[in-house]
Enzyme design. Structure first.
Site, mmCIF file in Angstrom:
data_model
loop_
_atom_site.group_PDB
_atom_site.id
_atom_site.type_symbol
_atom_site.label_atom_id
_atom_site.label_comp_id
_atom_site.label_asym_id
_atom_site.label_seq_id
_atom_site.Cartn_x
_atom_site.Cartn_y
_atom_site.Cartn_z
ATOM 1 C CG HIS A 1 -0.426 0.335 2.485
ATOM 2 N ND1 HIS A 1 -0.206 -0.605 3.384
ATOM 3 C CD2 HIS A 1 -0.162 1.549 2.983
ATOM 4 C CE1 HIS A 1 0.361 0.023 4.528
ATOM 5 N NE2 HIS A 1 0.319 1.228 4.383
ATOM 6 C CG ASP B 1 0.173 -3.818 2.651
ATOM 7 O OD1 ASP B 1 0.495 -3.334 1.549
ATOM 8 O OD2 ASP B 1 0.010 -3.225 3.728
ATOM 9 C CB SER C 1 2.609 2.138 6.386
ATOM 10 O OG SER C 1 1.297 2.220 6.947
#
Length: 241
Positions: free
Chosen positions: A59, A103, A195
């Protein structure tokens, strides 16, 4: 679903709101595999897994980006940094932006990183870590604290939670390519801007910071891409690309 995922993805947009919640400043260069993904600003973390390759979250994808290695204070040039552009950015072929499954992505560097005391690779897993294993998550994400100096790399020790606890926290949302780590009582967690960064357990990269509901909220631990399940794709891609 979008409201849950949006909270973590804010880190890729608002680069000023970056840091780990409830953690501590990492010992300088103790996480020498940690990298910053940069597109004029820090937007995600990543992990150096060989001199040529970085693992991050799918992402966090941008077709072109710059990898900053050897960083500690992200706004100060300390003389230990290496800045290397991407030659390829490759998302897992089964990544889903709907449920954030698989992911993970790989970034090939335009030139090999120079490995030294400030920059070195972290090992990929050959097996999954057991429940309750203590791991270190690191990043320049949102500390939600006026005291912590989030411009310096932050660390946090977290236990891997059981699949049952993880699934109970996020009913119907946890796949076999995800795991939870953290504290169900809240107070400590990865957050926006972390992230793509590493979850390292006993010197092995077991997780990639992926998503969650808010940051450090009760009964909503952080959710991480499960590298032991995805490492076959990682190894095959690095070998054949």
């Amino acid at each position: 679903m979008k409201s849950l995922i949006f909270v973590l993805l804010l880190g890729a947009v608002f680069a000023e709101e970056d840091k780990i919640v409830g953690g501590y400043e990492c010992t300088k260069h103790s996480q020498a595999h940690q990298v910053s993904l940069n597109s004029g600003y820090h937007f995600c973390g990543g992990s150096l897994v060989s001199k040529d390759w970085v693992v991050s979250a799918a992402h966090c994808y941008k077709s072109v980006l710059r990898v900053r290695l050897g960083e500690h204070h992200i706004r100060v040039n300390e003389g230990t940094e290496q800045y290397i552009s991407s030659s390829s950015v490759i998302r897992h072929p089964n990544y889903s932006s709907y449920n954030i499954n698989n992911d993970i992505m790989l970034i090939k560097l335009t030139k090999p990183a120079t490995l030294n005391q400030y920059v070195h690779a972290v090992a990929l897993p050959t097996e999954c870590a057991a429940d309750a294993t203590m791991c270190t998550v690191s990043g320049w994400g949102n500390t939600m604290s006026s005291v912590a100096d989030g411009d310096k790399l932050q660390c946090l020790s977290l236990p891997i939670l059981s699949h049952a606890d993880c699934a109970n926290s996020y009913p119907g949302m946890i796949t076999q390519s995800m795991f939870c780590a953290g504290y169900l009582e809240g107070g400590k967690d990865s957050c926006q801007g972390d992230s793509g960064g590493p979850v390292v357990c006993n010197g092995v990269l077991q997780g990639v910071v992926s998503w969650g509901y808010g940051c450090a909220e009760r009964d909503h631990p952080g959710v991480y891409a499960k590298v032991c399940v995805l490492s076959g794709w990682v190894r095959d891609t690095m070998a054949n690309y």
